[in-house]
Design a protein around this motif. Sequence first.
Motif, PDB file in Angstrom:
ATOM      1  N   PRO A   8       0.765  -1.159  -0.131  1.00  0.00           N
ATOM      2  CA  PRO A   8       0.034  -0.066  -0.066  1.00  0.00           C
ATOM      3  C   PRO A   8       0.828   1.167  -0.012  1.00  0.00           C
ATOM      4  O   PRO A   8       1.834   1.310   0.812  1.00  0.00           O
ATOM      5  CB  PRO A   8      -0.766  -0.153   1.392  1.00  0.00           C
ATOM      6  N   GLY A   9       0.696   2.206  -0.856  1.00  0.00           N
ATOM      7  CA  GLY A   9       1.311   3.254  -1.047  1.00  0.00           C
ATOM      8  C   GLY A   9       1.402   4.294   0.367  1.00  0.00           C
ATOM      9  O   GLY A   9       2.218   4.890   0.647  1.00  0.00           O
ATOM     10  N   LEU A  10       0.298   4.041   1.314  1.00  0.00           N
ATOM     11  CA  LEU A  10       0.359   4.649   2.510  1.00  0.00           C
ATOM     12  C   LEU A  10       1.623   4.207   3.444  1.00  0.00           C
ATOM     13  O   LEU A  10       1.889   4.680   4.461  1.00  0.00           O
ATOM     14  CB  LEU A  10      -1.068   4.782   3.382  1.00  0.00           C
ATOM     15  N   LEU A  11       2.138   2.834   2.954  1.00  0.00           N
ATOM     16  CA  LEU A  11       2.985   2.585   3.935  1.00  0.00           C
ATOM     17  C   LEU A  11       4.351   2.532   3.417  1.00  0.00           C
ATOM     18  O   LEU A  11       5.469   2.080   4.049  1.00  0.00           O
ATOM     19  CB  LEU A  11       2.634   1.041   4.332  1.00  0.00           C
ATOM     20  N   GLU A  30      11.645  10.825 -15.815  1.00  0.00           N
ATOM     21  CA  GLU A  30      12.134  10.784 -14.600  1.00  0.00           C
ATOM     22  C   GLU A  30      11.259  12.101 -13.802  1.00  0.00           C
ATOM     23  O   GLU A  30      10.897  11.900 -12.682  1.00  0.00           O
ATOM     24  CB  GLU A  30      13.529  11.429 -14.572  1.00  0.00           C
ATOM     25  N   GLU A  31      10.860  13.159 -14.572  1.00  0.00           N
ATOM     26  CA  GLU A  31       9.886  14.252 -13.831  1.00  0.00           C
ATOM     27  C   GLU A  31       8.861  13.477 -13.213  1.00  0.00           C
ATOM     28  O   GLU A  31       8.249  13.699 -12.061  1.00  0.00           O
ATOM     29  CB  GLU A  31       9.613  15.217 -14.534  1.00  0.00           C
ATOM     30  N   THR A  32       7.974  12.654 -14.014  1.00  0.00           N
ATOM     31  CA  THR A  32       6.921  12.066 -13.592  1.00  0.00           C
ATOM     32  C   THR A  32       7.056  11.102 -12.317  1.00  0.00           C
ATOM     33  O   THR A  32       6.269  10.947 -11.435  1.00  0.00           O
ATOM     34  CB  THR A  32       6.129  11.217 -14.874  1.00  0.00           C
ATOM     35  N   VAL A  33       8.087  10.266 -12.219  1.00  0.00           N
ATOM     36  CA  VAL A  33       8.502   9.412 -11.448  1.00  0.00           C
ATOM     37  C   VAL A  33       8.734  10.319  -9.982  1.00  0.00           C
ATOM     38  O   VAL A  33       8.231   9.794  -8.870  1.00  0.00           O
ATOM     39  CB  VAL A  33       9.827   8.679 -11.787  1.00  0.00           C
ATOM     40  N   GLN A  34       9.249  11.407 -10.147  1.00  0.00           N
ATOM     41  CA  GLN A  34       9.465  12.424  -8.939  1.00  0.00           C
ATOM     42  C   GLN A  34       8.028  12.772  -8.481  1.00  0.00           C
ATOM     43  O   GLN A  34       7.918  12.737  -7.440  1.00  0.00           O
ATOM     44  CB  GLN A  34      10.340  13.487  -9.293  1.00  0.00           C
ATOM     45  N   GLN A  35       7.316  13.194  -9.345  1.00  0.00           N
ATOM     46  CA  GLN A  35       5.946  13.701  -9.112  1.00  0.00           C
ATOM     47  C   GLN A  35       5.127  12.746  -8.290  1.00  0.00           C
ATOM     48  O   GLN A  35       4.437  13.186  -7.486  1.00  0.00           O
ATOM     49  CB  GLN A  35       5.255  14.392 -10.289  1.00  0.00           C
ATOM     50  N   ARG A  36       5.040  11.600  -8.680  1.00  0.00           N
ATOM     51  CA  ARG A  36       4.406  10.677  -8.428  1.00  0.00           C
ATOM     52  C   ARG A  36       4.958  10.030  -7.038  1.00  0.00           C
ATOM     53  O   ARG A  36       4.016   9.781  -6.257  1.00  0.00           O
ATOM     54  CB  ARG A  36       4.275   9.331  -9.226  1.00  0.00           C
ATOM     55  N   THR A  37       6.167   9.828  -7.160  1.00  0.00           N
ATOM     56  CA  THR A  37       6.810   9.611  -5.607  1.00  0.00           C
ATOM     57  C   THR A  37       6.365  10.503  -4.584  1.00  0.00           C
ATOM     58  O   THR A  37       5.820  10.217  -3.313  1.00  0.00           O
ATOM     59  CB  THR A  37       8.106   9.510  -5.801  1.00  0.00           C
ATOM     60  N   ALA A  38       6.458  12.152  -4.871  1.00  0.00           N
ATOM     61  CA  ALA A  38       6.369  12.726  -3.900  1.00  0.00           C
ATOM     62  C   ALA A  38       4.811  12.852  -3.611  1.00  0.00           C
ATOM     63  O   ALA A  38       4.422  13.062  -2.355  1.00  0.00           O
ATOM     64  CB  ALA A  38       6.818  14.361  -4.572  1.00  0.00           C
ATOM     65  N   ALA A  39       3.645  12.808  -4.710  1.00  0.00           N
ATOM     66  CA  ALA A  39       2.522  12.837  -4.244  1.00  0.00           C
ATOM     67  C   ALA A  39       1.979  11.597  -3.305  1.00  0.00           C
ATOM     68  O   ALA A  39       1.217  11.743  -2.383  1.00  0.00           O
ATOM     69  CB  ALA A  39       1.570  12.573  -5.700  1.00  0.00           C
ATOM     70  N   ARG A  40       2.724  10.391  -3.690  1.00  0.00           N
ATOM     71  CA  ARG A  40       2.436   9.261  -2.595  1.00  0.00           C
ATOM     72  C   ARG A  40       2.941   9.546  -1.233  1.00  0.00           C
ATOM     73  O   ARG A  40       2.336   9.333  -0.201  1.00  0.00           O
ATOM     74  CB  ARG A  40       3.209   7.917  -3.366  1.00  0.00           C
ATOM     75  N   LEU A  41       4.215   9.922  -1.097  1.00  0.00           N
ATOM     76  CA  LEU A  41       4.348  10.429   0.303  1.00  0.00           C
ATOM     77  C   LEU A  41       3.734  11.500   0.862  1.00  0.00           C
ATOM     78  O   LEU A  41       3.449  11.550   2.175  1.00  0.00           O
ATOM     79  CB  LEU A  41       6.073  10.925   0.097  1.00  0.00           C
ATOM     80  N   ASP A  42       3.034  12.573  -0.018  1.00  0.00           N
ATOM     81  CA  ASP A  42       2.461  13.358   0.648  1.00  0.00           C
ATOM     82  C   ASP A  42       0.893  12.898   1.410  1.00  0.00           C
ATOM     83  O   ASP A  42       0.515  13.471   2.111  1.00  0.00           O
ATOM     84  CB  ASP A  42       2.043  14.633  -0.407  1.00  0.00           C
ATOM     85  N   ARG A  43       0.521  11.858   0.418  1.00  0.00           N
ATOM     86  CA  ARG A  43      -0.791  11.242   0.947  1.00  0.00           C
ATOM     87  C   ARG A  43      -0.770  10.412   2.241  1.00  0.00           C
ATOM     88  O   ARG A  43      -1.653  10.175   2.922  1.00  0.00           O
ATOM     89  CB  ARG A  43      -1.379  10.513  -0.291  1.00  0.00           C
ATOM     90  N   GLN A  44       0.619  10.039   2.628  1.00  0.00           N
ATOM     91  CA  GLN A  44       0.719   9.397   3.789  1.00  0.00           C
ATOM     92  C   GLN A  44       0.406  10.242   5.036  1.00  0.00           C
ATOM     93  O   GLN A  44       0.128   9.772   6.068  1.00  0.00           O
ATOM     94  CB  GLN A  44       2.118   8.892   3.880  1.00  0.00           C
ATOM     95  N   GLN A  45       0.391  11.639   4.819  1.00  0.00           N
ATOM     96  CA  GLN A  45      -0.079  12.453   6.047  1.00  0.00           C
ATOM     97  C   GLN A  45      -1.550  12.038   6.768  1.00  0.00           C
ATOM     98  O   GLN A  45      -1.718  12.672   7.842  1.00  0.00           O
ATOM     99  CB  GLN A  45      -0.036  14.000   5.528  1.00  0.00           C
ATOM    100  N   VAL A  46      -2.133  11.404   5.825  1.00  0.00           N
ATOM    101  CA  VAL A  46      -3.463  11.038   6.430  1.00  0.00           C
ATOM    102  C   VAL A  46      -3.435  10.168   7.769  1.00  0.00           C
ATOM    103  O   VAL A  46      -4.294  10.184   8.284  1.00  0.00           O
ATOM    104  CB  VAL A  46      -4.407  10.226   5.159  1.00  0.00           C
ATOM    105  N   ILE A  47      -2.181   9.262   7.911  1.00  0.00           N
ATOM    106  CA  ILE A  47      -1.931   8.519   8.823  1.00  0.00           C
ATOM    107  C   ILE A  47      -2.040   9.206  10.143  1.00  0.00           C
ATOM    108  O   ILE A  47      -2.497   8.666  11.239  1.00  0.00           O
ATOM    109  CB  ILE A  47      -1.075   7.619   8.633  1.00  0.00           C
ATOM    110  N   ALA A  48      -1.323  10.222  10.182  1.00  0.00           N
ATOM    111  CA  ALA A  48      -1.032  11.198  11.449  1.00  0.00           C
ATOM    112  C   ALA A  48      -1.902  12.398  11.640  1.00  0.00           C
ATOM    113  O   ALA A  48      -1.770  12.666  12.653  1.00  0.00           O
ATOM    114  CB  ALA A  48       0.280  11.436  11.279  1.00  0.00           C
TER     115      ALA A  48
END
Length: 169
Positions: A8-11, A30-48
């Motif tokens: 799961p992306g949240l983990l 590479e730009e899309t890879v970076q954008q998607r990685t950053a977006a995935r990490l941003d979504r993890q804030q929902v946990i906290a």
Amino acid sequence: MYAAQGLPGLLQTEEYARPVFAMWRPLLDEETVQQRTAARLDRQQVIARMPAPTISFVIEEALLRRPLGGKAVVRGQLEQILLHGQRRNVEIQVMPTEWEEHARLGGAFTYIETCEGRRIAYVEAYKDRRLHTARKTAREIEEQYGILRSQAPTPRESLAFVEKLLGEA
């Protein structure tokens, strides 16, 4: 959330998420890879966030054993799962590969119940993502998830298993 094809992306750690997108086919720039990685990490804030949502994961054992990114990345990912699993609002269960009973062989999904009590199921398959809002369909997914959770080891047993894997990594 039931995870059958990928963690799961949240983990996910950043080191794990990056190869997920870098290995995408057809290749992403590479730009899309970076954008998607950053977006995935941003979504993890929902946990906290507060009030803290209750989040439950059932993860297929094979996903924890896949050496995506190499041994160091896998170790970091297993450590991340253990950290999240210690949160009071997060429950992680690992479905063993060798168990015979399994309520969901049809693929991954996310089941959501909103603050207003609305039930939604999000199902992903190759190039097809569907948001099911019809009560009957959402209820079927809810039922499958409940059975799946009852079939999997408890969160405590599952975290002990993740610790064992970490010791082997």
